[in-house]
Design a protein around this motif. Structure first.
Motif, PDB file in Angstrom:
ATOM      1  N   LYS A 289       9.643 -23.125  -1.673  1.00  0.00           N
ATOM      2  CA  LYS A 289       9.353 -23.508  -0.293  1.00  0.00           C
ATOM      3  C   LYS A 289       9.511 -25.008  -0.060  1.00  0.00           C
ATOM      4  CE  LYS A 289       6.181 -19.671   0.641  1.00  0.00           C
ATOM      5  NZ  LYS A 289       4.781 -19.284   0.967  1.00  0.00           N
ATOM      6  N   ASN A 290       9.454 -25.802  -1.131  1.00  0.00           N
ATOM      7  CA  ASN A 290       9.560 -27.256  -1.008  1.00  0.00           C
ATOM      8  C   ASN A 290      10.843 -27.798  -1.626  1.00  0.00           C
ATOM      9  OD1 ASN A 290       6.763 -28.396   0.077  1.00  0.00           O
ATOM     10  ND2 ASN A 290       6.332 -26.641  -1.236  1.00  0.00           N
ATOM     11  N   ASN A 291      11.834 -26.902  -1.804  1.00  0.00           N
ATOM     12  CA  ASN A 291      13.176 -27.311  -2.253  1.00  0.00           C
ATOM     13  C   ASN A 291      13.144 -28.039  -3.599  1.00  0.00           C
ATOM     14  OD1 ASN A 291      15.978 -27.292  -1.768  1.00  0.00           O
ATOM     15  ND2 ASN A 291      15.935 -29.398  -1.044  1.00  0.00           N
ATOM     16  N   GLU A 292      12.336 -27.526  -4.523  1.00  0.00           N
ATOM     17  CA  GLU A 292      12.249 -28.100  -5.855  1.00  0.00           C
ATOM     18  C   GLU A 292      13.014 -27.216  -6.834  1.00  0.00           C
ATOM     19  OE1 GLU A 292      11.152 -30.847  -7.058  1.00  0.00           O
ATOM     20  OE2 GLU A 292      10.122 -31.699  -5.321  1.00  0.00           O
ATOM     21  N   ASP A 293      14.110 -27.749  -7.371  1.00  0.00           N
ATOM     22  CA  ASP A 293      14.924 -27.043  -8.355  1.00  0.00           C
ATOM     23  C   ASP A 293      14.491 -27.485  -9.748  1.00  0.00           C
ATOM     24  OD1 ASP A 293      16.844 -25.880  -9.945  1.00  0.00           O
ATOM     25  OD2 ASP A 293      18.471 -27.201  -9.294  1.00  0.00           O
ATOM     26  N   PHE A 294      13.898 -26.567 -10.520  1.00  0.00           N
ATOM     27  CA  PHE A 294      13.351 -26.951 -11.816  1.00  0.00           C
ATOM     28  C   PHE A 294      14.431 -27.280 -12.853  1.00  0.00           C
ATOM     29  CE2 PHE A 294      13.594 -22.303 -11.844  1.00  0.00           C
ATOM     30  CZ  PHE A 294      14.211 -22.030 -13.047  1.00  0.00           C
ATOM     31  N   GLU A 295      15.680 -26.946 -12.559  1.00  0.00           N
ATOM     32  CA  GLU A 295      16.772 -27.310 -13.460  1.00  0.00           C
ATOM     33  C   GLU A 295      17.361 -28.680 -13.129  1.00  0.00           C
ATOM     34  OE1 GLU A 295      17.344 -25.872 -16.038  1.00  0.00           O
ATOM     35  OE2 GLU A 295      16.987 -23.721 -15.891  1.00  0.00           O
ATOM     36  N   SER A 296      16.913 -29.274 -12.049  1.00  0.00           N
ATOM     37  CA  SER A 296      17.442 -30.564 -11.618  1.00  0.00           C
ATOM     38  C   SER A 296      16.735 -31.712 -12.330  1.00  0.00           C
ATOM     39  CB  SER A 296      17.282 -30.714 -10.104  1.00  0.00           C
ATOM     40  OG  SER A 296      17.547 -32.041  -9.694  1.00  0.00           O
ATOM     41  N   ASP A 297      17.470 -32.823 -12.518  1.00  0.00           N
ATOM     42  CA  ASP A 297      16.866 -34.029 -13.090  1.00  0.00           C
ATOM     43  C   ASP A 297      15.830 -34.634 -12.150  1.00  0.00           C
ATOM     44  OD1 ASP A 297      18.480 -33.785 -15.316  1.00  0.00           O
ATOM     45  OD2 ASP A 297      20.040 -35.126 -14.542  1.00  0.00           O
ATOM     46  N   HIS A 298      15.883 -34.262 -10.863  1.00  0.00           N
ATOM     47  CA  HIS A 298      14.961 -34.805  -9.862  1.00  0.00           C
ATOM     48  C   HIS A 298      13.742 -33.914  -9.655  1.00  0.00           C
ATOM     49  CE1 HIS A 298      18.076 -37.707  -8.878  1.00  0.00           C
ATOM     50  NE2 HIS A 298      18.929 -36.720  -8.714  1.00  0.00           N
ATOM     51  N   PHE A 299      13.537 -32.948 -10.528  1.00  0.00           N
ATOM     52  CA  PHE A 299      12.437 -31.995 -10.381  1.00  0.00           C
ATOM     53  C   PHE A 299      11.092 -32.720 -10.316  1.00  0.00           C
ATOM     54  CE2 PHE A 299       9.582 -28.805 -12.670  1.00  0.00           C
ATOM     55  CZ  PHE A 299       9.352 -28.056 -11.533  1.00  0.00           C
ATOM     56  N   LEU A 300      10.384 -32.530  -9.189  1.00  0.00           N
ATOM     57  CA  LEU A 300       9.054 -33.106  -8.951  1.00  0.00           C
ATOM     58  C   LEU A 300       9.033 -34.631  -9.041  1.00  0.00           C
ATOM     59  CD1 LEU A 300       6.772 -30.558 -10.845  1.00  0.00           C
ATOM     60  CD2 LEU A 300       7.387 -30.593  -8.427  1.00  0.00           C
ATOM     61  N   ARG A 301      10.164 -35.257  -8.801  1.00  0.00           N
ATOM     62  CA  ARG A 301      10.207 -36.718  -8.828  1.00  0.00           C
ATOM     63  C   ARG A 301       9.342 -37.285  -7.700  1.00  0.00           C
ATOM     64  NH1 ARG A 301      15.823 -39.908  -9.322  1.00  0.00           N
ATOM     65  NH2 ARG A 301      15.557 -39.090 -11.444  1.00  0.00           N
ATOM     66  N   GLY A 302       8.474 -38.240  -8.063  1.00  0.00           N
ATOM     67  CA  GLY A 302       7.607 -38.878  -7.089  1.00  0.00           C
ATOM     68  C   GLY A 302       6.407 -38.049  -6.676  1.00  0.00           C
ATOM     69  N   LYS A 303       6.231 -36.845  -7.256  1.00  0.00           N
ATOM     70  CA  LYS A 303       5.131 -35.970  -6.867  1.00  0.00           C
ATOM     71  C   LYS A 303       4.062 -35.850  -7.945  1.00  0.00           C
ATOM     72  CE  LYS A 303       7.871 -33.291  -3.606  1.00  0.00           C
ATOM     73  NZ  LYS A 303       8.370 -31.970  -3.186  1.00  0.00           N
ATOM     74  N   LEU A 304       4.331 -36.432  -9.117  1.00  0.00           N
ATOM     75  CA  LEU A 304       3.358 -36.412 -10.206  1.00  0.00           C
ATOM     76  C   LEU A 304       2.988 -37.835 -10.571  1.00  0.00           C
ATOM     77  CD1 LEU A 304       5.000 -33.692 -12.477  1.00  0.00           C
ATOM     78  CD2 LEU A 304       2.977 -33.407 -11.043  1.00  0.00           C
ATOM     79  N   GLU A 305       1.775 -38.009 -11.097  1.00  0.00           N
ATOM     80  CA  GLU A 305       1.356 -39.338 -11.492  1.00  0.00           C
ATOM     81  C   GLU A 305       2.244 -39.871 -12.614  1.00  0.00           C
ATOM     82  OE1 GLU A 305      -2.156 -38.548 -14.703  1.00  0.00           O
ATOM     83  OE2 GLU A 305      -2.662 -38.201 -12.599  1.00  0.00           O
TER      84      GLU A 305
END
Length: 337
Positions: A208-224
């Motif tokens: 729902k939030n366009n997060e691709d877990f295979e991408s290098d940008h996975f959860l970038r900026g969303k975790l401490e």
């Protein structure tokens, strides 16, 4: 055979399936064997499933034009009646297409009007800005600021209302309203809590939030920042990768539930609801399969027999295994091969 003898048959069969794709999906549901097979073929061909309905409509229009005479004819009609009916069939298709073009043209015109409004506001702002002195170079300005007294914070806190450009208030109001709308629409999530989520929650929120877990940008900026954030990201990715493999082992067409590009568009509410319902129903089953596979490998790795105290202890551990991302992900980090 598919590229030689059956080539023509293959093309016509694919065209027929696409032409009735929307009808079949509505009648049988997206979980029917034929729709799942079409989705799997679409994924393997690197096509977007959301475009199948569009392709079907285009093929149907071409079919209606090519077969206008046959569609219009009946056993009691003479050639003039058949030709007249055929003409009306083609004319109707042309009018339908023209309506679609008008809708597209209206959307483009609306966007152009918005751009023109924005351009006018920016030109108005630029016209009301004080002129820049040609003799004031950037170097002289910096030197003057550095040598002068410190500015009064109250004096420079904001510009007087008298020099704000016309329309600025309404422009800012529209901008704030748009930002509030986007913020309301977005799902507010603290991704640092993902360790306590189950697989279903993580997968749904990623899609729902366009997060691709295979991408290098996975959860970038969303975790401490730091090792804890890196650990959370790594475990989330590892769990989703294993769950995807387990789901595809059950049915290759399940691949569509693990990438944001397969999520139905928001205006297709029924399709979108059915898509997410499929995940809600099956995610726990996929995760349990991952857990069982891990404990099967652990049993082989530790040479645990098929009966006795060690076997009972192993089965108890498997039964009591928690299914949070942290619990399951930490197990999957163990090297058993």
């Amino acid at each position: 055979l598919l590229d030689t003898t059956l080539k023509s048959f293959r093309s016509r069969m694919v065209a027929s399936l696409l032409m009735y794709y929307a009808n079949v999906k509505k009648e049988l549901g997206r979980d029917s064997a034929i729709i799942r097979s079409m989705h799997a073929a679409c994924v393997e061909s690197d096509l977007d499933i959301r475009d199948l309905d569009f392709y079907g409509k285009q093929i149907k229009k071409r079919f209606q034009v090519d077969n206008a005479l046959n569609l219009a004819a009946s056993s009691s009609d003479n050639i003039e009646t058949i030709m007249e009916k055929a003409f009306h069939e083609v004319q109707k298709i042309g009018l339908d297409t023209l309506d679609e073009v008008k809708v597209m043209h209206g959307a483009v015109s609306h966007i152009k009007e918005q751009v023109d409004d924005m351009k006018g506001l920016m030109e108005d702002i630029h016209a009301r800005l004080p002129p820049r002195s040609p003799s004031s170079s950037p170097e002289r300005k910096r030197a003057k600021v550095a040598s002068g007294p410190p500015p009064n914070p109250q004096a420079v806190a904001r510009k007087p209302d008298s020099i704000q450009p016309a329309g600025w208030g309404s422009f800012m109001a529209r901008s704030q309203k748009q930002q509030q709308k986007q913020q309301t629409k977005a799902e507010l999530i603290d991704w640092n809590d993902l360790g306590g989520w189950d697989t279903k929650t993580l997968l749904l929120r990623c899609l729902k939030n366009n997060e691709d877990f295979e991408s290098d940008h996975f959860l970038r900026g969303k975790l401490e920042v730091g090792s804890s954030g890196t650990t959370r990201r790594g475990r989330a990715r590892k769990v989703l990768r294993h769950v995807k493999l387990a789901a595809e082992a059950m049915d290759p067409s399940n691949k569509i539930y693990f990438h944001p590009r397969f999520v139905p568009k928001e205006d297709d509410t029924e399709e979108r609801k059915a898509y997410f319902t499929e995940i809600e129903v099956n995610a726990a089953r996929w995760a349990i399969a991952v857990k069982d596979q891990y404990f099967d490998r652990l049993k082989v790795h530790d040479n645990i027999p098929d009966n006795g105290p060690d076997f009972l202890k192993h089965k108890k551990s498997q039964s009591n295994q928690k299914m949070s991302i942290t619990a399951l992900g930490s197990k999957l980090e163990n090297k058993l091969d």
